[in-house]
Enzyme design. Structure first.
Site, PDB file in Angstrom:
ATOM      1  N   HIS A   1      20.849   3.323  32.812  1.00  0.00           N
ATOM      2  CA  HIS A   1      21.680   4.529  32.690  1.00  0.00           C
ATOM      3  C   HIS A   1      22.959   4.173  31.934  1.00  0.00           C
ATOM      4  O   HIS A   1      23.525   3.122  32.164  1.00  0.00           O
ATOM      5  CB  HIS A   1      22.033   5.046  34.084  1.00  0.00           C
TER       6      HIS A   1
ATOM      7  N   ALA B   1      -0.615   3.886  10.204  1.00  0.00           N
ATOM      8  CA  ALA B   1      -0.433   2.517   9.735  1.00  0.00           C
ATOM      9  C   ALA B   1      -0.611   1.506  10.863  1.00  0.00           C
ATOM     10  O   ALA B   1      -1.215   0.446  10.679  1.00  0.00           O
ATOM     11  CB  ALA B   1       0.950   2.368   9.109  1.00  0.00           C
TER      12      ALA B   1
ATOM     13  N   GLY C   1       0.809  -1.221   0.000  1.00  0.00           N
ATOM     14  CA  GLY C   1       0.000   0.000   0.000  1.00  0.00           C
ATOM     15  C   GLY C   1       0.839   1.266   0.000  1.00  0.00           C
ATOM     16  O   GLY C   1       2.029   1.274  -0.315  1.00  0.00           O
TER      17      GLY C   1
ATOM     18  N   LYS D   1      10.840   7.984   5.608  1.00  0.00           N
ATOM     19  CA  LYS D   1      11.832   7.805   6.667  1.00  0.00           C
ATOM     20  C   LYS D   1      13.225   7.628   6.078  1.00  0.00           C
ATOM     21  O   LYS D   1      14.224   8.072   6.658  1.00  0.00           O
ATOM     22  CB  LYS D   1      11.472   6.607   7.563  1.00  0.00           C
TER      23      LYS D   1
ATOM     24  N   GLU E   1       0.186  27.322   7.889  1.00  0.00           N
ATOM     25  CA  GLU E   1      -0.748  26.486   8.653  1.00  0.00           C
ATOM     26  C   GLU E   1      -2.008  27.280   8.968  1.00  0.00           C
ATOM     27  O   GLU E   1      -1.932  28.392   9.488  1.00  0.00           O
ATOM     28  CB  GLU E   1      -0.080  26.007   9.944  1.00  0.00           C
TER      29      GLU E   1
ATOM     30  N   GLY F   1       0.806  19.373   9.343  1.00  0.00           N
ATOM     31  CA  GLY F   1       0.638  18.079   9.997  1.00  0.00           C
ATOM     32  C   GLY F   1       1.890  17.253   9.770  1.00  0.00           C
ATOM     33  O   GLY F   1       2.918  17.757   9.297  1.00  0.00           O
ATOM     34  N   ALA F   2       1.822  15.956  10.085  1.00  0.00           N
ATOM     35  CA  ALA F   2       3.012  15.106   9.994  1.00  0.00           C
ATOM     36  C   ALA F   2       3.617  15.105   8.593  1.00  0.00           C
ATOM     37  O   ALA F   2       4.832  15.266   8.427  1.00  0.00           O
ATOM     38  CB  ALA F   2       2.667  13.685  10.427  1.00  0.00           C
ATOM     39  N   ILE F   3       2.784  14.946   7.550  1.00  0.00           N
ATOM     40  CA  ILE F   3       3.312  14.851   6.187  1.00  0.00           C
ATOM     41  C   ILE F   3       3.981  16.159   5.776  1.00  0.00           C
ATOM     42  O   ILE F   3       5.119  16.172   5.295  1.00  0.00           O
ATOM     43  CB  ILE F   3       2.195  14.476   5.191  1.00  0.00           C
TER      44      ILE F   3
END
Length: 465
Positions: A444, A319, A41, A52, A203, A182-184
């Site tokens: 740590h 997703a 898809g 990414k 925006e 937005g994210a895209i």
């Protein structure tokens, strides 16, 4: 010729559809999947994964410019955009091929073609070889979504791009306008800005990344501006004057006043619309609201045997939400009793520079819902690992119910927070309170220690600030 019969037919082979198909075969069902374009898809081919890969190249390029901070020398720095894109496409191709392997391994019958539902229980598939009818008691719609296009701002692939054009850019933009944060939108703004584009983001809402906690949005805005981006909030692009081969004049309205600015490239990222057309859904009695199929908490459409999952079934458009809905529906069809997916326990991740991740309620939403809240914060500058990494800018914020200690939400900005957020997601799934989180021993030196400190801070017990 008699129709081929299956227990389940899945329409769409994205992260919702192919996962539903795999889980159904694990439960002993005979399954077919129909896909009109690419296995995997949008996510694997034109979304999550290739973006990414691009962003990783930009991140490495950014670090190369900081080499001297780490006692390193890097000279003659540059990039080859075609090679960056080729790597991204190669990553997508590798994963898409992997889905084909998974289909064969799980004995899922794949039909490459466009599907329609002429009557209940029947899927008609139009392929290169003609049309074939399939039948099944259960059908899952997982057809996903596509970029929304606003009148006058339509993409042409030359001057005005959607995410698809931006993934295979014809050129490196010099003056870039990104419509929507937005994210895209913000991921592409981050990518091209890092590579040197003079980037402006417009925006319509009162802040960038508007679904995030207001404090995180403000932090992000400051970081983007520091990186050289121009951010225009509470603004709308009303018109684009296109000059082929030259560029675009954008008419940007702010506070009732319109000003014009010139750009050579525009990326439109103003949301998505569900792929509900040409399936025959209305004739079957499926309810559609603003391009999305209306379902109940178990993804049932109200038409017996017909389910809808993922982006076509509405927000959040993620997703991982689609995949979990696919598993839930497969288990339901196989006679199981799965739990419904809780939207408040689904994390959102944005892979800009710096990364942003969140789960659950924002501080404002928690208060609106009537909670008396305790809020904890811990900055990256107080964390040894963050300083060692050279990533000292960031914030971890946690929101608790003051009376019960319930973890209502967590919000982060900074290096690798898209990996850290899952700790809080698990906490919410286990219905944890601040007590368990405080008693958990975090290793740590790690960035995850900031999660612990943020919890402690909500009760005035932070140790390192």
């Amino acid at each position: 010729m008699a129709a081929q019969t299956f227990d389940l037919i899945v329409i769409g082979a994205g992260p919702g559809g192919y996962v539903a198909a795999i889980r159904a075969t694990q439960l002993g069902l005979k399954v077919a999947i129909v896909e009109r374009e690419n296995l995997g898809g949008i996510c694997l081919n034109w979304g999550c994964i290739p973006t990414k890969a691009l962003l990783r190249s930009a991140e490495v390029f950014h670090l190369m410019h900081r080499a001297s901070e780490f006692g390193l020398k890097a000279e003659g720095l540059g990039f080859d955009l075609a090679a960056v894109v080729a790597r991204s496409r190669g990553v997508a191709k590798q994963l898409s091929g992997g889905i084909g392997h998974l289909m064969k391994k799980n004995k899922i019958t794949v039909f490459m073609g466009a599907a329609t539902l002429p009557k209940p229980g029947v899927v008609s598939v139009r392929t290169d070889k003609g049309t074939e009818d399939l039948s099944a008691k259960s059908i899952v719609l997982a057809t996903g979504a596509r970029a929304r296009e606003l009148p006058g701002l339509e993409a042409d692939g030359d001057l005005v791009w959607t995410y698809r054009h931006a993934l295979q850019p014809k050129r490196m933009p010099k003056r870039l306008l990104v419509i929507g944060s937005g994210a895209i939108g913000i991921e592409f703004a981050s990518f091209f800005n890092t590579l040197g584009a003079d980037t402006t983001v417009v925006e319509v809402m009162d802040r960038v990344l508007p679904v995030e906690d207001a404090e995180i949005s403000a932090f992000a805005r400051k970081a983007f501006v520091k990186q050289g981006m121009t951010i225009i909030e509470k603004a709308a692009v009303k018109k684009l004057d296109r000059k082929p081969g030259i560029g675009v004049t954008a008419h940007i309205e702010t506070d009732g006043k319109t000003a014009t600015q010139d750009f050579d490239t525009v990326i439109s990222a103003v949301g998505i619309v569900g792929n509900v057309e040409d399936l025959g859904l209305e004739a079957l009695g499926v309810r559609i609201d603003r391009s999305h199929v209306v379902t109940d908490e178990f993804c049932r459409t109200g038409v017996p045997g017909l389910y809808a999952i993922g982006d076509i079934a509405g927000a959040p458009w993620l997703a991982h939400k689609a995949s979990h809905e696919g598993v839930m529906v497969a288990e339901l069809i196989a006679g199981g009793h799965p739990h419904p997916i809780k939207p408040g326990s689904i994390a959102g991740c944005t892979y800009c520079q710096p990364q942003v991740a969140s789960v659950g309620l924002t501080e404002a939403k928690a208060k609106e819902a009537g909670h008396e809240v305790r809020v904890g914060r811990f900055p990256f500058i107080g964390n040894g690992k963050a300083i060692a990494l050279g990533e000292a800018e960031g914030l971890v914020k946690t929101v608790f119910d003051a009376k019960t200690g319930e973890l209502l939400g967590a919000h982060m900005i900074g290096a690798e927070v898209t990996e850290l957020i899952q700790g809080y997601v698990v906490g919410r799934s286990l219905e944890t309170t601040e007590a368990e989180l405080m008693e958990t021993v975090f290793p740590h030196p790690t960035l995850s220690e900031m999660m612990h400190e943020s919890v402690l801070d909500a009760w005035g017990r932070a140790l390192h600030i």
